[in-house]
Design a protein around this motif. Structure first.
Motif, mmCIF file in Angstrom:
data_model
loop_
_atom_site.group_PDB
_atom_site.id
_atom_site.type_symbol
_atom_site.label_atom_id
_atom_site.label_comp_id
_atom_site.label_asym_id
_atom_site.label_seq_id
_atom_site.Cartn_x
_atom_site.Cartn_y
_atom_site.Cartn_z
ATOM 1 N N VAL A 55 40.441 36.437 53.995
ATOM 2 C CA VAL A 55 38.999 36.641 54.127
ATOM 3 C C VAL A 55 38.687 37.077 55.546
ATOM 4 O O VAL A 55 39.201 36.506 56.510
ATOM 5 C CB VAL A 55 38.239 35.344 53.796
ATOM 6 C CG1 VAL A 55 36.744 35.513 54.064
ATOM 7 C CG2 VAL A 55 38.473 34.945 52.347
ATOM 8 N N LYS A 58 32.704 38.518 55.324
ATOM 9 C CA LYS A 58 32.423 38.487 53.884
ATOM 10 C C LYS A 58 33.257 39.509 53.124
ATOM 11 O O LYS A 58 33.051 39.723 51.921
ATOM 12 C CB LYS A 58 30.935 38.726 53.643
ATOM 13 C CG LYS A 58 30.045 37.614 54.184
ATOM 14 C CD LYS A 58 28.585 37.860 53.845
ATOM 15 C CE LYS A 58 27.714 36.729 54.362
ATOM 16 N NZ LYS A 58 26.274 36.922 54.032
ATOM 17 N N LEU A 60 37.452 41.423 52.874
ATOM 18 C CA LEU A 60 38.847 41.033 52.743
ATOM 19 C C LEU A 60 39.727 41.930 53.601
ATOM 20 O O LEU A 60 39.468 43.136 53.733
ATOM 21 C CB LEU A 60 39.324 41.150 51.292
ATOM 22 C CG LEU A 60 38.896 40.093 50.281
ATOM 23 C CD1 LEU A 60 39.545 40.386 48.931
ATOM 24 C CD2 LEU A 60 39.265 38.688 50.749
ATOM 25 N N ASP A 74 44.317 39.503 42.164
ATOM 26 C CA ASP A 74 43.658 38.549 43.043
ATOM 27 C C ASP A 74 42.243 38.259 42.536
ATOM 28 O O ASP A 74 41.452 39.181 42.290
ATOM 29 C CB ASP A 74 43.603 39.100 44.468
ATOM 30 C CG ASP A 74 43.087 38.084 45.465
ATOM 31 O OD1 ASP A 74 43.903 37.362 46.053
ATOM 32 O OD2 ASP A 74 41.847 38.017 45.648
ATOM 33 N N ALA A 75 41.906 36.980 42.381
ATOM 34 C CA ALA A 75 40.616 36.593 41.807
ATOM 35 C C ALA A 75 39.447 37.081 42.652
ATOM 36 O O ALA A 75 38.394 37.459 42.119
ATOM 37 C CB ALA A 75 40.554 35.080 41.644
ATOM 38 N N ARG A 76 39.621 37.106 43.983
ATOM 39 C CA ARG A 76 38.538 37.568 44.857
ATOM 40 C C ARG A 76 38.292 39.051 44.677
ATOM 41 O O ARG A 76 37.144 39.517 44.682
ATOM 42 C CB ARG A 76 38.883 37.246 46.308
ATOM 43 C CG ARG A 76 38.953 35.761 46.619
ATOM 44 C CD ARG A 76 39.699 35.495 47.911
ATOM 45 N NE ARG A 76 41.103 35.905 47.820
ATOM 46 C CZ ARG A 76 41.992 35.717 48.804
ATOM 47 N NH1 ARG A 76 41.621 35.150 49.943
ATOM 48 N NH2 ARG A 76 43.254 36.102 48.647
ATOM 49 N N VAL A 77 39.360 39.814 44.521
ATOM 50 C CA VAL A 77 39.232 41.257 44.319
ATOM 51 C C VAL A 77 38.552 41.542 42.982
ATOM 52 O O VAL A 77 37.629 42.363 42.892
ATOM 53 C CB VAL A 77 40.612 41.938 44.388
ATOM 54 C CG1 VAL A 77 40.504 43.415 43.997
ATOM 55 C CG2 VAL A 77 41.201 41.810 45.788
ATOM 56 N N ALA A 79 36.504 39.736 41.398
ATOM 57 C CA ALA A 79 35.102 39.314 41.401
ATOM 58 C C ALA A 79 34.219 40.209 42.261
ATOM 59 O O ALA A 79 33.112 40.570 41.860
ATOM 60 C CB ALA A 79 35.004 37.869 41.899
ATOM 61 N N GLY A 80 34.704 40.579 43.437
ATOM 62 C CA GLY A 80 33.871 41.317 44.379
ATOM 63 C C GLY A 80 34.097 42.810 44.412
ATOM 64 O O GLY A 80 33.188 43.581 44.748
ATOM 65 N N THR A 332 29.917 43.196 39.909
ATOM 66 C CA THR A 332 30.265 42.292 40.985
ATOM 67 C C THR A 332 29.444 41.022 40.878
ATOM 68 O O THR A 332 28.352 41.015 40.319
ATOM 69 C CB THR A 332 30.004 42.949 42.350
ATOM 70 O OG1 THR A 332 28.628 43.347 42.418
ATOM 71 C CG2 THR A 332 30.875 44.171 42.533
ATOM 72 N N ASN A 333 29.982 39.952 41.411
ATOM 73 C CA ASN A 333 29.300 38.653 41.359
ATOM 74 C C ASN A 333 28.252 38.531 42.463
ATOM 75 O O ASN A 333 28.303 39.228 43.443
ATOM 76 C CB ASN A 333 30.314 37.510 41.502
ATOM 77 C CG ASN A 333 31.222 37.423 40.284
ATOM 78 O OD1 ASN A 333 30.880 37.897 39.203
ATOM 79 N ND2 ASN A 333 32.391 36.835 40.460
#
Length: 333
Positions: A55, A58, A60, A74-77, A79-80, A332-333
């Motif tokens: 991170v 905000k 990556l 990757d869960a962050r990828v 989601a965002g 996106t979330n």
């Protein structure tokens, strides 16, 4: 394959005087057919700090050695920046994604058949040799950004997605300096030196890709048109993200793949679409501005029609004029 030396880099200072290798999914193929014949390979897979997704504010920071599989999953990828995940999964096979790296993906070479055939002239392979593609078959060649010296298109799916997401490439040099270059500025057009494909200097090393913060509620898509459903390079691809207020497009980012020597963007098209109410007429007008009147090679004339239709279909889906729950759309979330 010709004889070569192999060096395992233990620190960044070792990354000099050799061809960098990580996953090797493209380089080793080119070495086997002697399109590339380096005297030495420098293996960077043991260098610290290049295999993590971290991170940053905000956003990556994606290390250059992160595999395509790890990045896509990757869960962050997801989601965002779901556009990036979808583009990666649209490329190559699972086995190749398990080995291919983020940095290496950006540096993969063109799939122009004349580049791969050492019996044919190619300015990208041998500067000043000529371009056999100009008088030969050219179904996979580019529509935009070509020169009289080269008509080749860039093959990466990931690079198109990263361009649409306005990512940055982090570069480390022999003087121990780090700089960041926007994806839109990382690649260079062929000009008179098609062999010079990007802004990397002799001892430069890609250390990471930096994603900006995601924009909440944005709708993203990666649409890839190809000859078969898997393990095929794009004929045309579009990476897009759109933010809307009601039926009005308030913001958008678009990049086009397999139509230029690098991921292609068009500011005029973006200007036509922004702050306008989504409609078929609007997308037809934007398509008129995007698609060239003629193709630089007769075999790529079909790409003009294909790009136009793909663009209109993509914009319809992104803005909800067609099925908003289509399988290509991510939010996106």
């Amino acid at each position: 394959m010709r004889n070569f030396e192999y060096h395992l880099a233990s620190s960044f200072k070792d990354v000099t005087n050799g061809q960098i290798i990580a996953g090797g999914t493209n380089l080793l193929d080119l070495m086997k057919i002697q399109v590339m014949a380096p005297d030495a390979l420098v293996d960077i897979t043991r260098l610290d700090g290049l295999s993590d997704i971290q991170v940053e504010g905000k956003g990556l920071r994606i290390g250059a050695l992160v595999t395509n599989t790890a990045l896509a999953n990757d869960a962050r990828v997801k989601a965002g920046w779901p556009l990036l995940s979808r583009a990666i999964l649209a490329g190559a096979s699972a086995q190749i994604r398990n080995k291919a790296t983020t940095g290496g993906n950006l540096l993969q070479r063109t799939r122009c058949p004349y580049f791969y055939d050492t019996s044919q002239s190619c300015n990208k392979r041998n500067p000043g040799d000529g371009c056999a593609a100009k008088g030969g078959a050219g179904r996979m060649l580019a529509l935009f950004g070509t020169s009289e010296h080269c008509l080749a298109a860039h093959p990466s799916d990931m690079a198109v997605a990263l361009t649409a997401l306005e990512a940055e490439v982090e570069i480390y040099n022999a003087a121990r300096e780090t700089r960041r270059v926007r994806m839109q500025e990382f690649y260079q057009g062929p000009g008179s030196r098609p062999d010079v494909e990007n802004v990397l200097g002799k001892d430069d090393l890609i250390t990471a890709i930096v994603l900006p913060p995601p924009r909440s509620g944005e709708r993203q898509i990666y649409r890839k048109v190809r000859d078969r459903a898997s393990y095929a390079f794009a004929l045309v691809s579009i990476a897009g993200s759109v933010a809307m207020r009601g039926e009005t497009i308030t913001d958008l980012r678009l990049a086009y793949g397999s139509v230029a020597p690098h991921p292609w963007t068009d500011r005029d098209v973006a200007r036509i679409l922004k702050n306008q109410k989504a409609s078929n007429e609007l997308f037809q007008r934007a398509a008129d501005a995007l698609v060239p009147e003629t193709a630089p090679h007769p075999d790529t004339d079909y790409k003009r029609i294909l790009l136009r239709r793909t663009f209109i279909a993509t914009m319809r889906q992104l803005t909800g004029l067609s099925d908003p729950e289509g399988s290509d759309i991510a939010r996106t979330n």
